[in-house]
Every structure is written in structure tokens, then in C-alpha cells.
Design a protein around this motif. Structure first.
Motif, PDB file in Angstrom:
ATOM      1  N   VAL A 146      11.153  10.553  -3.188  1.00 14.64           N
ATOM      2  CA  VAL A 146      12.374  10.603  -3.996  1.00 14.64           C
ATOM      3  C   VAL A 146      13.547  11.146  -3.193  1.00 14.64           C
ATOM      4  N   PHE A 147      13.263  12.088  -2.307  1.00 14.39           N
ATOM      5  CA  PHE A 147      14.321  12.730  -1.533  1.00 14.39           C
ATOM      6  C   PHE A 147      14.729  11.904  -0.318  1.00 14.39           C
ATOM      7  N   LEU A 148      13.906  10.942   0.066  1.00 19.59           N
ATOM      8  CA  LEU A 148      14.214  10.147   1.269  1.00 19.59           C
ATOM      9  C   LEU A 148      14.809   8.785   0.907  1.00 19.59           C
ATOM     10  N   ILE A 149      14.119   8.020   0.080  1.00 18.90           N
ATOM     11  CA  ILE A 149      14.573   6.734  -0.486  1.00 18.90           C
ATOM     12  C   ILE A 149      14.787   5.655   0.575  1.00 18.90           C
ATOM     13  N   TYR A 150      15.678   5.901   1.529  1.00 10.58           N
ATOM     14  CA  TYR A 150      16.088   4.849   2.466  1.00 10.58           C
ATOM     15  C   TYR A 150      15.018   4.601   3.532  1.00 10.58           C
ATOM     16  N   PRO A 151      14.720   3.353   3.834  1.00 11.67           N
ATOM     17  CA  PRO A 151      13.654   3.037   4.793  1.00 11.67           C
ATOM     18  C   PRO A 151      13.838   3.665   6.175  1.00 11.67           C
ATOM     19  N   ALA A 161       4.051   3.435   1.844  1.00  3.83           N
ATOM     20  CA  ALA A 161       3.366   2.936   0.645  1.00  3.83           C
ATOM     21  C   ALA A 161       4.296   2.978  -0.563  1.00  3.83           C
ATOM     22  N   SER A 162       5.118   4.027  -0.665  1.00  2.00           N
ATOM     23  CA  SER A 162       6.069   4.142  -1.782  1.00  2.00           C
ATOM     24  C   SER A 162       7.139   3.067  -1.715  1.00  2.00           C
ATOM     25  N   LEU A 163       7.607   2.769  -0.513  1.00  2.00           N
ATOM     26  CA  LEU A 163       8.621   1.721  -0.350  1.00  2.00           C
ATOM     27  C   LEU A 163       8.059   0.353  -0.715  1.00  2.00           C
ATOM     28  N   PHE A 164       6.826   0.076  -0.330  1.00  2.00           N
ATOM     29  CA  PHE A 164       6.207  -1.203  -0.670  1.00  2.00           C
ATOM     30  C   PHE A 164       6.005  -1.341  -2.171  1.00  2.00           C
ATOM     31  N   PHE A 165       5.695  -0.240  -2.834  1.00  2.00           N
ATOM     32  CA  PHE A 165       5.380  -0.307  -4.263  1.00  2.00           C
ATOM     33  C   PHE A 165       6.648  -0.327  -5.133  1.00  2.00           C
ATOM     34  N   PHE A 166       7.591   0.565  -4.846  1.00  2.00           N
ATOM     35  CA  PHE A 166       8.782   0.684  -5.694  1.00  2.00           C
ATOM     36  C   PHE A 166       9.999  -0.055  -5.143  1.00  2.00           C
ATOM     37  N   GLY A 167      10.122  -0.110  -3.801  1.00  2.24           N
ATOM     38  CA  GLY A 167      11.368  -0.585  -3.199  1.00  2.24           C
ATOM     39  C   GLY A 167      12.386   0.554  -3.174  1.00  2.24           C
ATOM     40  N   SER A 168      13.260   0.555  -2.187  1.00  4.18           N
ATOM     41  CA  SER A 168      14.196   1.673  -2.019  1.00  4.18           C
ATOM     42  C   SER A 168      15.181   1.799  -3.179  1.00  4.18           C
ATOM     43  N   HIS A 169      15.503   0.684  -3.866  1.00  5.40           N
ATOM     44  CA  HIS A 169      16.484   0.731  -4.950  1.00  5.40           C
ATOM     45  C   HIS A 169      15.933   1.449  -6.182  1.00  5.40           C
ATOM     46  N   TYR A 170      14.639   1.294  -6.420  1.00  2.00           N
ATOM     47  CA  TYR A 170      14.036   1.881  -7.617  1.00  2.00           C
ATOM     48  C   TYR A 170      13.387   3.228  -7.335  1.00  2.00           C
ATOM     49  N   LEU A 171      13.113   3.511  -6.061  1.00  3.97           N
ATOM     50  CA  LEU A 171      12.364   4.713  -5.688  1.00  3.97           C
ATOM     51  C   LEU A 171      13.073   5.991  -6.126  1.00  3.97           C
ATOM     52  N   GLY A 172      14.395   6.016  -6.037  1.00  4.07           N
ATOM     53  CA  GLY A 172      15.145   7.212  -6.386  1.00  4.07           C
ATOM     54  C   GLY A 172      15.114   7.556  -7.857  1.00  4.07           C
ATOM     55  N   GLU A 173      14.654   6.610  -8.704  1.00  4.70           N
ATOM     56  CA  GLU A 173      14.609   6.846 -10.146  1.00  4.70           C
ATOM     57  C   GLU A 173      13.294   7.474 -10.596  1.00  4.70           C
ATOM     58  N   ILE A 174      12.312   7.551  -9.707  1.00  3.92           N
ATOM     59  CA  ILE A 174      10.984   8.055 -10.066  1.00  3.92           C
ATOM     60  C   ILE A 174      10.851   9.490  -9.580  1.00  3.92           C
ATOM     61  N   PRO A 216       6.653   9.843  -7.520  1.00  6.32           N
ATOM     62  CA  PRO A 216       6.237   8.488  -7.129  1.00  6.32           C
ATOM     63  C   PRO A 216       4.782   8.367  -6.692  1.00  6.32           C
ATOM     64  N   VAL A 217       4.254   9.381  -6.007  1.00 11.58           N
ATOM     65  CA  VAL A 217       2.880   9.280  -5.511  1.00 11.58           C
ATOM     66  C   VAL A 217       1.897   9.188  -6.677  1.00 11.58           C
ATOM     67  N   VAL A 218       2.072  10.044  -7.669  1.00 15.47           N
ATOM     68  CA  VAL A 218       1.165  10.020  -8.826  1.00 15.47           C
ATOM     69  C   VAL A 218       1.376   8.751  -9.653  1.00 15.47           C
ATOM     70  N   GLU A 219       2.631   8.322  -9.779  1.00 19.00           N
ATOM     71  CA  GLU A 219       2.914   7.099 -10.540  1.00 19.00           C
ATOM     72  C   GLU A 219       2.248   5.884  -9.884  1.00 19.00           C
ATOM     73  N   MET A 220       2.228   5.839  -8.559  1.00 23.65           N
ATOM     74  CA  MET A 220       1.551   4.738  -7.863  1.00 23.65           C
ATOM     75  C   MET A 220       0.060   4.727  -8.162  1.00 23.65           C
ATOM     76  N   ILE A 221      -0.544   5.918  -8.087  1.00 24.53           N
ATOM     77  CA  ILE A 221      -1.991   6.017  -8.276  1.00 24.53           C
ATOM     78  C   ILE A 221      -2.381   5.668  -9.711  1.00 24.53           C
ATOM     79  N   ARG A 222      -1.461   5.854 -10.656  1.00 23.86           N
ATOM     80  CA  ARG A 222      -1.745   5.479 -12.049  1.00 23.86           C
ATOM     81  C   ARG A 222      -2.046   3.988 -12.190  1.00 23.86           C
ATOM     82  N   TYR A 223      -1.512   3.181 -11.281  1.00 23.10           N
ATOM     83  CA  TYR A 223      -1.691   1.731 -11.370  1.00 23.10           C
ATOM     84  C   TYR A 223      -3.008   1.266 -10.750  1.00 23.10           C
ATOM     85  N   LEU A 224      -3.736   2.175 -10.128  1.00 23.40           N
ATOM     86  CA  LEU A 224      -5.010   1.795  -9.519  1.00 23.40           C
ATOM     87  C   LEU A 224      -6.094   1.704 -10.590  1.00 23.40           C
TER      88      LEU A 224
END
Length: 371
Positions: free
Chosen positions: A36-41, A239-252, A255-263
Motif C-alpha cells: 500500500v505504501f509503495l504502489i508504483y512498480p 505478487a501484489s502488483l500482478f494481483f491488484f495492479g498499481s492503480h487499485y493497490l493503493g485502495e487496499i 493487500p497480502v491478506v486480501e490476496m490470500i483470501r482468494y486462494l
């Protein structure tokens, strides 16, 4: 008052323990919120660059471990700085330790409440976690250091859960662009500061020097731990960039826990619950270490360092610790704006300690040796 040998050294630990401790101390709460704090690739490069700069601090810390002052523990610090300065530094350290533990504990409790127990009062969770840490810490520094093996073996393999995301059909290489920034803003500098603060933690290990016996190769072991941290942060961010994309990543927010929820696996449906529960081992280890350092810092500040540790004294220290966290949870953490203030303070505090503690020790003992 019953005697309690918390800081008695019964065995020495090799460099493997140092590798594990450096890595796990750098992978606390910030690892969960880092994307969330980095966002940009292009922050991928910043993680690698800051990780390389972190090696400078690691080098200075390793020089301290190889010095004659390190093996003496408290007496070594007194020889180097003098007792009044050591007491002052201990008093300042109490605030830094309390701030760090507040952020990592309340941050983890928030994750547990959001994903596992949404209706449970967070103060009960704080009490439960700190009572576990109280028990682990009461076994002494020796046993607490050994606990790093359990913490590492349970939490480090969790990284494998993220292997699936870079190979999903929706993941494209364009999610990693641009790798070179079009412009550099104040937000970019804040991201770099956050990365540097995320690498902090090993500076507290200087207080555990008497428990380690591998001094000649300590730099190698600390470097391995730091390098593994760089790999973990880079992998989590990609992994966060692949899952959310940089545009949406800052809104989560998480993010790490949200990604794992989809597994989803045939046997386990809620992998996120397992992930969060297992991560408790990691936080118990870190908080237990900080709890012992907190107690030691209070003893040094009150000129009680040469007095035998007691169960009542440690219990009182733990009670103060629990009370402070509950009050900060009610007054600050539950309000989003105040929570951001605490996070900002911890980012700055971690960055300052990781810069100045190794530098201060390195300059001080080099000057002492020269004199």
C-alpha cells in the motif's frame, strides 16, 4: 519476591540463529501493509537499493558484535558510554520499544478482528497475545531466542502461498511498468523512508550479543538474513502488483491478506485464517524479545541492573505494558486519523534507530579503540 533468572546465559547460539532473527525482525507488521505504501512498480528497484544500503547498517552492527565490548553486555556499554549515558539511552529506548510493540501488536490484532473475529473486543485479543508473550518471555532470554526456530519454520513457508499469483491468466508483464519513474514526488520519498524503516529491527539485536558465540562470521550470517528479507519484500510486492495492479493497490489496506483470501484448496477453504493464525508465532517471538528488552531498559534506568530479577518485578512490568497497549488502542488506534499518526511515528522511529544505533556504536567503539 521470588527470584527469576530472565537474563542468565546458559548457552551460546551460532550464526544460524542470527540469520533467522535478522530476517524475522525485519518482516513484522510492515510486511503485511507494505504494498500500500509503495504502489508504483518502480519501487521494486527501491526495495533492492534500500536493501543494499541496509547492508551498511548490518556491516556496522557486525563490527559491534566482533568487538570486546559486545560480549560483556551491560558492562560493555558502560565501558563505552559511561553509566549516566547508558541510563539515558535506556530511558529513550523504553519509548521506542513501546511504540514499536504498540504498532505491531495493534496492527496484528486489527487483522485478526477484520478477518477472523469481527465481533470480538480487541482488548481481549491484546490481553490474550500479551499473556502468551509474558509466558514465553518468563522462560528467559535463552528460551525466547530458541523460539525463533519455531517462528521461522511456521511463517517463512507462508511466502509459497503467493507463488500462484504471478502465473494467473490475468497477470501480465505490463503490471510491472513503469520500472523507471516519470517523475519523483514527495510521496516517492515517503515510500523510500517506509522501506528503510521496514528493514529496521536488527539494531535491537546488539543487546543480545552475549548470547551469540559466532563472532568471526557474524557479518555473513547477518547478510544472509538481510538478503532473504530483500527477496521476500520484492516477491510480495511483485505478487501484489500482478494481483491488484498499481492503480487499485493503493485502495487496499491489507493487500497480502486480501490476496490470500482468494486462494482455495480442496481441503482448506479459508487459507487466510490459517495464514493469520500461524503468523501469531512470529509476533509472539518479536513481542517476547521486546518485552524482555523493555524490562531490562527499565531496570537500567532505575539503577537496578545488578539486582536479581524477580517474578513480581517482571509481572509489574508486563502489567504496565498491557495497560499501555490497551489505553493506546482505545485512545488512538481505533480512530483512523490517530492510527495514521502512530504509523507515521513508527516509520520515522524505525528509520532513525536503524540509522543512528549502528552508526553510534560503530563510531564510539572505533574512537575508544583509537584512544
Amino acid at each position: 519476591m521470588t527470584e527469576l533468572s530472565l537474563f542468565e546465559k546458559t548457552s551460546s547460539y551460532n550464526g544460524v540463529y542470527m540469520t533467522l532473527m535478522v530476517n524475522r525482525m525485519q518482516m513484522l507488521y510492515f510486511a503485511i501493509i507494505m504494498p500500500v505504501f509503495l504502489i508504483y512498480p518502480y519501487m521494486i528497484w527501491m526495495i533492492i537499493i534500500v536493501g543494499a544500503l541496509s547492508q551498511i547498517s548490518i556491516f556496522m552492527l557486525s563490527k559491534w558484535f566482533t568487538s570486546k565490548y559486545a560480549s560483556s553486555g551491560y558492562e560493555g556499554f558502560v565501558d563505552l558510554f559511561g553509566e549516566p549515558m547508558v541510563r539515558l539511552l535506556s530511558f529513550i529506548g523504553i519509548g521506542f520499544i513501546l511504540l514499536k510493540v504498540t504498532v505491531i501488536t495493534l496492527g496484528y490484532v486489527e487483522v485478526v478482528q477484520q478477518f477472523i473475529f469481527p465481533s470480538l473486543n480487541t482488548n481481549w485479543m491484546i490481553l490474550f497475545i500479551l499473556l502468551i508473550c509474558w509466558y514465553v518471555a518468563s522462560l528467559g532470554m535463552d528460551s525466547t531466542i530458541r523460539f525463533i526456530v519455531i517462528a521461522f519454520l511456521f511463517t517463512a513457508p507462508m511466502l509459497l502461498l503467493l507463488l500462484k499469483f504471478p502465473f494467473q491468466p490475468y497477470a501480465t508483464i505490463h503490471d510491472l511498468f513503469p520500472l523507471i519513474p516519470y517523475e519523483w514526488t514527495m510521496k516517492s520519498w515517503k515510500s523510500v523512508l517506509f522501506i528503510w524503516s521496514a528493514f529496521s529491527g536488527p539494531e535491537y539485536l546488539v543487546l543480545l550479543a552475549p548470547w551469540f558465540n559466532t563472532r568471526a562470521k557474524i557479518l555473513k550470517y547477518m547478510t544472509i538474513g538481510n538478503a532473504f528479507t530483500v527477496f521476500e519484500y520484492v516477491f510480495i510486492f511483485i505478487a501484489s502488483l500482478f494481483f491488484f495492479g498499481s492503480h487499485y493497490l493503493g485502495e487496499i489496506k491489507l493487500p497480502v491478506v486480501e490476496m490470500i483470501r482468494y486462494l482455495n484448496f480442496p481441503v482448506f477453504e479459508r487459507i487466510d485464517i490459517i495464514f493469520i493464525s500461524v503468523y501469531l508465532f512470529h509476533f509472539v517471538f518479536a513481542i517476547s524479545i521486546f518485552l524482555l528488552l523493555f524490562y531490562g531498559a527499565i531496570r537500567i534506568t532505575l539503577k537496578k541492573s545488578k539486582v536479581q530479577t524477580t517474578r513480581s518485578g517482571f509481572a509489574l512490568c508486563c502489567f504496565i505494558f498491557i495497560l499501555c497497549l490497551m489505553l493506546l488502542n482505545e485512545w488512538l488506534w481505533k480512530k483512523a486519523t490517530n492510527q495514521n499518526i502512530l504509523l507515521e511515528l513508527e516509520i520515522w522511529a524505525g528509520a532513525l534507530t536503524y540509522l543512528f544505533v549502528p552508526l553510534l556504536l560503530f563510531i564510539s567503539f572505533k574512537r575508544k579503540v583509537r584512544d
